[in-house]
Design an enzyme around this catalytic site. Structure first.
Site, PDB file in Angstrom:
ATOM      1  N   ARG A 151      -2.508   2.520  17.568  1.00 11.51           N
ATOM      2  CA  ARG A 151      -1.215   2.956  18.105  1.00 11.51           C
ATOM      3  C   ARG A 151      -1.259   3.334  19.588  1.00 11.51           C
ATOM      4  O   ARG A 151      -0.410   2.917  20.365  1.00 11.51           O
ATOM      5  CB  ARG A 151      -0.748   4.178  17.303  1.00 11.51           C
ATOM      6  CG  ARG A 151       0.611   4.708  17.699  1.00 11.51           C
ATOM      7  CD  ARG A 151       0.893   6.049  17.017  1.00 11.51           C
ATOM      8  NE  ARG A 151       0.453   6.065  15.649  1.00 11.51           N
ATOM      9  CZ  ARG A 151       1.186   5.660  14.616  1.00 11.51           C
ATOM     10  NH1 ARG A 151       2.414   5.254  14.820  1.00 11.51           N
ATOM     11  NH2 ARG A 151       0.702   5.677  13.387  1.00 11.51           N
ATOM     12  N   GLU A 182     -11.664   4.051  17.415  1.00 12.71           N
ATOM     13  CA  GLU A 182     -11.000   2.780  17.088  1.00 12.71           C
ATOM     14  C   GLU A 182      -9.485   2.970  17.044  1.00 12.71           C
ATOM     15  O   GLU A 182      -8.872   2.868  15.974  1.00 12.71           O
ATOM     16  CB  GLU A 182     -11.530   2.248  15.752  1.00 12.71           C
ATOM     17  CG  GLU A 182     -11.686   3.319  14.692  1.00 12.71           C
ATOM     18  CD  GLU A 182     -12.365   2.846  13.419  1.00 12.71           C
ATOM     19  OE1 GLU A 182     -13.416   2.207  13.518  1.00 12.71           O
ATOM     20  OE2 GLU A 182     -11.819   3.131  12.344  1.00 12.71           O
ATOM     21  N   PRO A 183      -8.869   3.234  18.200  1.00 14.46           N
ATOM     22  CA  PRO A 183      -7.431   3.485  18.219  1.00 14.46           C
ATOM     23  C   PRO A 183      -6.606   2.203  18.132  1.00 14.46           C
ATOM     24  O   PRO A 183      -7.015   1.155  18.657  1.00 14.46           O
ATOM     25  CB  PRO A 183      -7.209   4.143  19.586  1.00 14.46           C
ATOM     26  CG  PRO A 183      -8.319   3.618  20.431  1.00 14.46           C
ATOM     27  CD  PRO A 183      -9.476   3.310  19.531  1.00 14.46           C
ATOM     28  N   CYS A 237      19.844  -5.856   2.754  1.00 16.27           N
ATOM     29  CA  CYS A 237      20.611  -5.316   1.625  1.00 16.27           C
ATOM     30  C   CYS A 237      19.950  -4.104   0.996  1.00 16.27           C
ATOM     31  O   CYS A 237      19.536  -4.142  -0.174  1.00 16.27           O
ATOM     32  CB  CYS A 237      20.806  -6.410   0.586  1.00 16.27           C
ATOM     33  SG  CYS A 237      21.725  -7.753   1.306  1.00 16.27           S
ATOM     34  N   TYR A 260       8.516   5.690   6.707  1.00 17.47           N
ATOM     35  CA  TYR A 260       7.945   7.011   7.028  1.00 17.47           C
ATOM     36  C   TYR A 260       8.971   7.985   7.599  1.00 17.47           C
ATOM     37  O   TYR A 260       8.599   9.073   8.031  1.00 17.47           O
ATOM     38  CB  TYR A 260       6.850   6.883   8.103  1.00 17.47           C
ATOM     39  CG  TYR A 260       5.869   5.766   7.927  1.00 17.47           C
ATOM     40  CD1 TYR A 260       5.013   5.743   6.830  1.00 17.47           C
ATOM     41  CD2 TYR A 260       5.776   4.746   8.865  1.00 17.47           C
ATOM     42  CE1 TYR A 260       4.091   4.719   6.692  1.00 17.47           C
ATOM     43  CE2 TYR A 260       4.853   3.720   8.722  1.00 17.47           C
ATOM     44  CZ  TYR A 260       4.024   3.715   7.642  1.00 17.47           C
ATOM     45  OH  TYR A 260       3.113   2.717   7.505  1.00 17.47           O
TER      46      TYR A 260
HETATM   47  N1  LLP Z   1      -9.258   3.010  11.904  1.00 18.11           N
HETATM   48  C1  LLP Z   1      -8.961   2.977  10.600  1.00 18.11           C
HETATM   49  C2  LLP Z   1     -10.040   2.959   9.616  1.00 18.11           C
HETATM   50  C3  LLP Z   1      -7.619   2.964  10.199  1.00 18.11           C
HETATM   51  O1  LLP Z   1      -7.323   2.956   8.906  1.00 18.11           O
HETATM   52  C4  LLP Z   1      -6.598   2.955  11.176  1.00 18.11           C
HETATM   53  C5  LLP Z   1      -5.185   2.915  10.788  1.00 18.11           C
HETATM   54  C6  LLP Z   1      -6.971   2.974  12.529  1.00 18.11           C
HETATM   55  C7  LLP Z   1      -8.319   3.012  12.854  1.00 18.11           C
HETATM   56  C8  LLP Z   1      -5.970   2.968  13.627  1.00 18.11           C
HETATM   57  O2  LLP Z   1      -5.149   4.078  13.577  1.00 18.11           O
HETATM   58  P1  LLP Z   1      -4.157   4.405  14.804  1.00 18.11           P
HETATM   59  O3  LLP Z   1      -4.999   4.705  16.007  1.00 18.11           O
HETATM   60  O4  LLP Z   1      -3.299   3.237  15.012  1.00 18.11           O
HETATM   61  O5  LLP Z   1      -3.389   5.598  14.366  1.00 18.11           O
HETATM   62  N2  LLP Z   1       1.578   1.830   9.608  1.00 18.11           N
HETATM   63  C9  LLP Z   1       1.423   3.219  10.028  1.00 18.11           C
HETATM   64  C10 LLP Z   1       0.040   3.479  10.537  1.00 18.11           C
HETATM   65  C11 LLP Z   1      -1.028   3.105   9.548  1.00 18.11           C
HETATM   66  C12 LLP Z   1      -2.408   3.312  10.065  1.00 18.11           C
HETATM   67  C13 LLP Z   1      -3.432   2.713   9.149  1.00 18.11           C
HETATM   68  N3  LLP Z   1      -4.773   2.872   9.602  1.00 18.11           N
HETATM   69  C14 LLP Z   1       2.484   3.560  11.061  1.00 18.11           C
HETATM   70  O6  LLP Z   1       3.301   2.702  11.378  1.00 18.11           O
HETATM   71  O7  LLP Z   1       2.543   4.683  11.531  1.00 18.11           O
END
Ligand code: LLP
Length: 545
Positions: free
Chosen positions: A430, A427-428, A497, A470
């Site tokens: 990013r 489940e990607p 600000c 981050y």
């Molecule tokens: N599945 C679950 C259960 C998750 O919690 C997440 C992300 C994903 C899939 C997708 O993850 P990805 O493939 O996008 O890495 N705001 C942060 C990222 C937070 C991710 C939260 N969960 C950032 O900007 O780096």
């Protein structure tokens, strides 16, 4: 420095005893061993032996331990590596080292030594951990000056040769689309722009992981309708974490088969599980509480269980979603209670789920998750799905190595051979959207203060909070002057600000003038999705190219 050996000497007898060190060190002298670092406490003295100064034969170490045994309990620790920070007044960085050392909560720092001259601070860790520590130290201490020409690639990177270059068609799309982007900003700015063709290429890349049966796009990363439509049309499912996200996808695609949707909430109220179950989507439970408190909801229902594989990974502590301190998942020691609760509720377990974190470029991450889940699945004979989460990282800054998708595929293919019973899901978020998006903002003002130059743009953390939250690094270029040499080093800041309202520190760009359009790259994931109206400044609007 690798190949370091430690000798730990322990005895209650050394406390306030005159001459213990003299007697102990005499044994090292006898065996011709030169001591490098020393760390002492009331009942332990640990020293390091530098491989450069010692030809360390196993027999010598065995003889040393035997000779020391008359004085204390001696133990050899190794192979270790010592990581040194070198510089004048080096102890002044100690207060900044907290976040680095956090990574070592669950791993041992065997020895920490500060040179009496205050020129050197050394950590001795297991050899396999050294690379990780060096990377973290670099990120923490040097990331601000990442584009400083004095900081080139590391010795390791030079030895390894250039990072694999992206295949044709995967280079930054915004170079080719520059004129179209500038024209869009003539109409209106600031703007998030998404490049449709790059979204399609990302899906194509992802499908190289053939060992995975089904992909669900994590809607939280980017919920732009045009983006979702592209993914829908290419056959992806959707991972949702709230009723809002569920309503959004079903609103866009009314005929969507609910089996193409996953609901993976965390600490959600009872009503949200009710809603998701009534919609017929796949539901993941990541705590005992729902089964204990609302067993009737799950009677005769198929659910997935989210487990905590114990070790989190990711680009920042905030996005590591496994391990004892993370709020996600059910731990191994709860599995016994869990099976009882499931039986009582009359639920059926269709699969197991785990998500270790976000922004991971280590190819074996998903295989490790799969192995963990497969072992847990021995208790759930009906489970046929292993959802290995998302987390696939992308290259954000020069010198980073890309996630090796073929290696991910090979490792998962081997897993499948060993465990043909399971189908694999990912489940990607990013990976599918980050590179396809960019934030465009016009320069408002330029300020010179002390030795710093600030280039201000019309939007900041209200549009893109990742650098502030981050310390995330996004490439920034002056799109208006893309062909001019990047001779200006400046902090790129927004109008909010807070001093944290920074898009990039010490960036090298073509000298900016009021009205120029700056482009902030890899902004397609968690950019607009995490934006806000802070200071009542509207975030950048989105447009799909
Ligand atoms: N599945 C679950 C259960 C998750 O919690 C997440 C992300 C994903 C899939 C997708 O993850 P990805 O493939 O996008 O890495 N705001 C942060 C990222 C937070 C991710 C939260 N969960 C950032 O900007 O780096």
């Amino acid at each position: 420095k690798t190949g370091v050996t430690l000798v730990s000497m322990e005895t209650a007898g050394m406390w306030q005893q005159v001459g213990f060190l003299a007697d102990a060190f005499a044994q090292f002298k006898k065996h011709g061993l030169s001591i490098d670092l020393v760390s002492t406490s009331e009942m332990n003295v640990t020293v390091s032996l530098d491989p450069a100064a010692n030809a360390l034969e196993q027999e010598t170490l065995t003889a040393l331990v035997a000779d020391l045994s008359g004085l204390c309990q001696a133990r050899i620790i190794g192979p270790c590596a010592s990581v040194s920070l070198v510089g004048r007044n080096v102890r002044s960085v100690l207060p900044r080292l907290g976040p680095v050392l956090e990574v070592f909560e669950d791993k041992k720092i065997h020895l920490l030594s500060q040179a009496a001259s205050d020129l050197n601070l050394s950590f001795v860790v297991d050899e396999g951990q050294a690379e990780r520590l060096v990377r973290r130290l670099h990120e923490l201490l040097f990331s601000d000056g990442a584009e400083d020409p004095r900081l080139g690639p590391t010795w390791k990177e030079l030895e390894a040769g250039p990072a694999p270059s992206p295949p044709p068609g995967r280079t930054a799309w915004w170079r080719a689309e520059r004129n179209a982007l500038l024209a869009l900003c003539e109409e209106r700015s600031p703007r998030y722009v998404y490049h449709g063709a790059s979204l399609d290429l990302a899906v194509e890349d992802l499908r190289r992981i053939e060992a995975v049966d089904r992909f669900f796009f994590a809607v939280k990363a980017n919920y732009h309708p045009g983006v979702l439509k592209r993914f829908h049309d290419s056959g992806l499912g959707f991972e949702c974490v709230s009723p809002g996200e569920l309503d959004h996808v079903f609103g866009l695609f009314p005929g969507l088969d609910p089996q193409r949707v996953l609901f993976t909430p965390n600490f959600a109220p009872r009503s949200e599980y009710e809603l998701a179950l009534s919609r017929g989507v796949h539901v993941t439970v990541d705590n005992l509480h729902p089964l204990e408190a609302w067993p009737e909801l799950f009677e005769n229902r198929e659910i997935l269980l989210r487990l905590d594989p114990g070790q989190g990974r990711g680009h920042h502590a905030h996005v590591k979603t496994a391990g004892a301190r993370s709020k996600f998942g059910i731990s191994w020691d709860q599995l016994d209670s869990l099976t009882g609760l499931i039986e009582r509720a009359g639920a059926r377990i269709e699969g197991l789920h785990a998500h270790t974190g976000s922004g991971i470029r280590t190819s074996h991450n998903w295989r490790e998750t799969a192995l963990y889940l497969a072992e847990a699945a021995e208790r759930f004979p009906g489970a046929s799905i292993l959802d290995l989460g998302g987390g696939l990282g992308v290259v954000e800054r020069p010198g980073q190595r890309a996630l090796d998708l073929d290696a991910v595929n090979e490792s998962l293919a081997l897993f499948r051979e060993a465990y043909p019973r399971f189908s694999l899901w990912l489940e990607p978020g990013r990976f599918l959207v980050a590179r396809a998006g960019a934030l465009l903002a016009r320069v408002t003002q330029i300020k010179h203060k002390g030795d710093r130059t600030f280039v201000g743009v019309e939007t900041g953390m209200n549009s893109l909070i990742r650098p502030a939250l981050y310390g995330a690094w996004h490439q920034i270029v002056n799109l208006t002057r893309l062909d001019e040499p990047p001779t200006q080093v400046a902090d790129i800041v927004g109008p909010i600000c807070e001093s944290g309202d920074v898009l990039g520190n010490s960036r090298r760009i073509a000298p900016a003038q009021e009205g120029d359009v700056l482009l902030v790259a890899t902004g397609g994931a968690y950019g607009y999705a995490m934006s806000s109206r802070y200071n009542l400044r509207e975030p950048a609007e989105e447009v799909l190219l």
